[in-house]
Write a protein that holds these residues in place. Sequence first.
Motif, PDB file in Angstrom:
ATOM      1  N   ARG A 141      -3.841   4.055  -1.682  1.00  8.98           N
ATOM      2  CA  ARG A 141      -3.960   3.843  -3.126  1.00  8.98           C
ATOM      3  C   ARG A 141      -2.606   3.974  -3.824  1.00  8.98           C
ATOM      4  O   ARG A 141      -2.317   3.242  -4.778  1.00  8.98           O
TER       5      ARG A 141
ATOM      6  N   GLU B  64      -0.857   0.736  -3.212  1.00  9.11           N
ATOM      7  CA  GLU B  64      -1.446  -0.320  -4.042  1.00  9.11           C
ATOM      8  C   GLU B  64      -0.896  -0.274  -5.462  1.00  9.11           C
ATOM      9  O   GLU B  64      -0.747  -1.301  -6.119  1.00  9.11           O
ATOM     10  N   ASN B  65      -0.617   0.937  -5.928  1.00  9.88           N
ATOM     11  CA  ASN B  65      -0.101   1.123  -7.279  1.00  9.88           C
ATOM     12  C   ASN B  65       1.424   1.150  -7.331  1.00  9.88           C
ATOM     13  O   ASN B  65       2.005   1.503  -8.353  1.00  9.88           O
ATOM     14  N   ARG B  66       2.034   0.796  -6.210  1.00 13.31           N
ATOM     15  CA  ARG B  66       3.486   0.670  -6.096  1.00 13.31           C
ATOM     16  C   ARG B  66       4.240   1.940  -6.479  1.00 13.31           C
ATOM     17  O   ARG B  66       5.306   1.886  -7.103  1.00 13.31           O
TER      18      ARG B  66
END
Length: 123
Positions: free
Chosen positions: A102, A105-107
Motif C-alpha cells: 500500500r 501504491e501511494n508512492r
Amino acid sequence: MDFRGLELNSREPVYQQIAAYVKRQIFLGAVQTGVPLPSRREIAAQLEVNPNTVQKAFRLMESEGFVMTSGNTGSIILADEGIRARIADELTRGFISEFVRRAKENRLSLPRVISLLGELWDT
C-alpha cells in the motif's frame, strides 16, 4: 475457544478466515496447546455457515500443524514454541507485506516511511 468474535467478510473464503482466526488467537497467546476446539457443528452454528466449510477449515489447520484431531476425542490446539514462532513470522510478514504494498501504491519513499514509523511507533 469461542468463535463468536470472528467477523466474517466477503473478501476471502470463510474456511480461510476460520483458520486465520485460530492462528491469530495462537499469535496473541489467547490459546495454548491442548485447548479443545468446539465441534465442527458447533462452530458452524456459531458462525451460521455450512458444516462442510468448517470441515475444510479443520483440514487446512491440521495440514498446517496447529490443530490435531484424534479419533473420538475431538480437536485440540497445538501451539508449541516452534508453531508459535512460525505463525508469528507468517502473520508479521503478512502485515508488513500489505503495508509495503500500500505504501508503494501511494508512492511513499522508504525514508519517509521509516521516519513516520519512528514518529508513530510510541504513540
